[in-house]
Design an enzyme around this catalytic site. Sequence first.
Site, PDB file in Angstrom:
ATOM      1  N   HIS A 131      52.144  22.507  50.584  1.00 59.92           N
ATOM      2  CA  HIS A 131      52.179  23.459  49.480  1.00 59.92           C
ATOM      3  C   HIS A 131      53.444  23.245  48.657  1.00 59.92           C
ATOM      4  O   HIS A 131      54.507  22.951  49.211  1.00 59.92           O
ATOM      5  CB  HIS A 131      52.195  24.906  49.991  1.00 59.92           C
ATOM      6  CG  HIS A 131      52.645  25.895  48.944  1.00 59.92           C
ATOM      7  ND1 HIS A 131      51.787  26.368  47.981  1.00 59.92           N
ATOM      8  CD2 HIS A 131      53.852  26.432  48.672  1.00 59.92           C
ATOM      9  CE1 HIS A 131      52.472  27.181  47.163  1.00 59.92           C
ATOM     10  NE2 HIS A 131      53.732  27.229  47.574  1.00 59.92           N
ATOM     11  N   LYS A 142      51.826  22.386  55.733  1.00 55.87           N
ATOM     12  CA  LYS A 142      50.815  23.290  56.286  1.00 55.87           C
ATOM     13  C   LYS A 142      50.448  22.861  57.719  1.00 55.87           C
ATOM     14  O   LYS A 142      50.824  21.767  58.160  1.00 55.87           O
ATOM     15  CB  LYS A 142      49.579  23.275  55.371  1.00 55.87           C
ATOM     16  CG  LYS A 142      49.858  23.740  53.934  1.00 55.87           C
ATOM     17  CD  LYS A 142      48.584  23.706  53.093  1.00 55.87           C
ATOM     18  CE  LYS A 142      48.858  24.005  51.639  1.00 55.87           C
ATOM     19  NZ  LYS A 142      47.623  23.968  50.811  1.00 55.87           N
ATOM     20  N   GLU A 180      58.172  33.122  46.202  1.00 55.36           N
ATOM     21  CA  GLU A 180      57.855  32.537  47.508  1.00 55.36           C
ATOM     22  C   GLU A 180      59.112  32.357  48.376  1.00 55.36           C
ATOM     23  O   GLU A 180      59.080  32.601  49.577  1.00 55.36           O
ATOM     24  CB  GLU A 180      57.136  31.193  47.308  1.00 55.36           C
ATOM     25  CG  GLU A 180      55.745  31.385  46.705  1.00 55.36           C
ATOM     26  CD  GLU A 180      55.127  30.106  46.164  1.00 55.36           C
ATOM     27  OE1 GLU A 180      55.736  29.019  46.319  1.00 55.36           O
ATOM     28  OE2 GLU A 180      54.036  30.190  45.567  1.00 55.36           O
ATOM     29  N   ASN A 182      45.019  19.765  52.754  1.00 54.64           N
ATOM     30  CA  ASN A 182      45.810  18.936  51.836  1.00 54.64           C
ATOM     31  C   ASN A 182      47.302  18.909  52.170  1.00 54.64           C
ATOM     32  O   ASN A 182      48.126  18.555  51.350  1.00 54.64           O
ATOM     33  CB  ASN A 182      45.526  19.311  50.371  1.00 54.64           C
ATOM     34  CG  ASN A 182      45.832  20.763  50.063  1.00 54.64           C
ATOM     35  OD1 ASN A 182      46.492  21.456  50.843  1.00 54.64           O
ATOM     36  ND2 ASN A 182      45.368  21.241  48.913  1.00 54.64           N
ATOM     37  N   TYR A 200      49.504  33.686  49.418  1.00 54.01           N
ATOM     38  CA  TYR A 200      48.389  33.281  48.555  1.00 54.01           C
ATOM     39  C   TYR A 200      47.758  34.473  47.837  1.00 54.01           C
ATOM     40  O   TYR A 200      46.576  34.435  47.519  1.00 54.01           O
ATOM     41  CB  TYR A 200      47.338  32.535  49.383  1.00 54.01           C
ATOM     42  CG  TYR A 200      47.674  31.082  49.640  1.00 54.01           C
ATOM     43  CD1 TYR A 200      47.999  30.219  48.593  1.00 54.01           C
ATOM     44  CD2 TYR A 200      47.646  30.549  50.932  1.00 54.01           C
ATOM     45  CE1 TYR A 200      48.292  28.876  48.817  1.00 54.01           C
ATOM     46  CE2 TYR A 200      47.936  29.203  51.162  1.00 54.01           C
ATOM     47  CZ  TYR A 200      48.257  28.381  50.090  1.00 54.01           C
ATOM     48  OH  TYR A 200      48.543  27.056  50.312  1.00 54.01           O
TER      49      TYR A 200
HETATM   50  P1  GTP Z   1      49.004  25.153  47.168  1.00 54.41           P
HETATM   51  O1  GTP Z   1      50.203  24.298  46.910  1.00 54.41           O
HETATM   52  O2  GTP Z   1      48.610  25.226  48.607  1.00 54.41           O
HETATM   53  O3  GTP Z   1      49.157  26.509  46.517  1.00 54.41           O
HETATM   54  O4  GTP Z   1      47.785  24.385  46.448  1.00 54.41           O
HETATM   55  P2  GTP Z   1      47.503  24.288  44.883  1.00 54.41           P
HETATM   56  O5  GTP Z   1      48.529  25.037  44.095  1.00 54.41           O
HETATM   57  O6  GTP Z   1      47.310  22.847  44.575  1.00 54.41           O
HETATM   58  O7  GTP Z   1      46.086  25.000  44.765  1.00 54.41           O
HETATM   59  P3  GTP Z   1      45.758  26.557  44.616  1.00 54.41           P
HETATM   60  O8  GTP Z   1      46.998  27.376  44.631  1.00 54.41           O
HETATM   61  O9  GTP Z   1      44.826  26.699  43.479  1.00 54.41           O
HETATM   62  O10 GTP Z   1      44.937  26.843  45.953  1.00 54.41           O
HETATM   63  C1  GTP Z   1      45.602  27.073  47.180  1.00 54.41           C
HETATM   64  C2  GTP Z   1      44.875  26.328  48.278  1.00 54.41           C
HETATM   65  O11 GTP Z   1      43.571  26.895  48.439  1.00 54.41           O
HETATM   66  C3  GTP Z   1      44.629  24.846  47.970  1.00 54.41           C
HETATM   67  O12 GTP Z   1      45.682  24.021  48.403  1.00 54.41           O
HETATM   68  C4  GTP Z   1      43.334  24.557  48.727  1.00 54.41           C
HETATM   69  O13 GTP Z   1      43.606  24.222  50.085  1.00 54.41           O
HETATM   70  C5  GTP Z   1      42.616  25.885  48.688  1.00 54.41           C
HETATM   71  N1  GTP Z   1      41.632  25.934  47.590  1.00 54.41           N
HETATM   72  C6  GTP Z   1      41.901  26.024  46.269  1.00 54.41           C
HETATM   73  N2  GTP Z   1      40.771  26.056  45.542  1.00 54.41           N
HETATM   74  C7  GTP Z   1      39.756  25.982  46.431  1.00 54.41           C
HETATM   75  C8  GTP Z   1      38.333  25.969  46.304  1.00 54.41           C
HETATM   76  O14 GTP Z   1      37.763  26.033  45.206  1.00 54.41           O
HETATM   77  N3  GTP Z   1      37.639  25.887  47.459  1.00 54.41           N
HETATM   78  C9  GTP Z   1      38.234  25.809  48.666  1.00 54.41           C
HETATM   79  N4  GTP Z   1      37.484  25.733  49.777  1.00 54.41           N
HETATM   80  N5  GTP Z   1      39.577  25.823  48.829  1.00 54.41           N
HETATM   81  C10 GTP Z   1      40.327  25.907  47.730  1.00 54.41           C
HETATM   82 MG    MG Z   2      49.027  27.015  44.536  1.00 55.95          MG
END
Ligand code: GTP
Ligand code: MG
Length: 149
Positions: free
Chosen positions: A115, A9, A126, A112, A49
């Site tokens: 992805h 990212k 994707e 973080n 997303y």
């Molecule tokens: P990705 O690999 O980026 O998809 O992350 P993930 O699969 O571990 O998490 P998810 O798909 O649930 O969420 C996508 C991204 O949104 C995360 O990597 C976070 O940066 C952000 N995110 C997820 N949940 C939250 C939340 O509750 N609050 C905030 N501020 N950001 C969130």
């Molecule tokens: Mg995710």
Amino acid sequence: SERSFIMVKPDGVHRGLVGDVIKRFEQRGYKLVGIKVLVPSRELASKHYAEHDGKPFFPKLVDFLSSGAVVACVFEGKDVVKTGRTMIGATNPLASAPGTLRADFAVDMGRNIIHGSDSVESAMREIALWFNADELATYATATQAWVYE
Ligand code: GTP
Ligand code: MG
């Protein structure tokens, strides 16, 4: 063979962590079959997303992903989707196990660095979203027989 969509990212690119991320997947034995650097449009970020559309953090997430360059990768190999997620760690870096990418390189959920696809179905969606078929390479590595029995 199984493929996963792995993306550094904008925070990871700004911080110079592209090599560190790719290194982890390479040294595990995964094969890099696609890679490109681009600044995603808001439309592409929203599609990527889409599962989070409507959640409170969605607009910020789309703004962030489209705010700078990302490095989009496709890695191939045994159980790469699930194992890739394990290597990446929990969404919240502070809850990630030591040795995972997010634990070793991040502290904030919204920064973080990486992805990874969360299922084989997500990976297929994707990869099709980010890559054209002719941007993915089919090849055998010379070390294949030393990675797989
Ligand atoms: P990705 O690999 O980026 O998809 O992350 P993930 O699969 O571990 O998490 P998810 O798909 O649930 O969420 C996508 C991204 O949104 C995360 O990597 C976070 O940066 C952000 N995110 C997820 N949940 C939250 C939340 O509750 N609050 C905030 N501020 N950001 C969130
Ligand atoms: Mg995710």
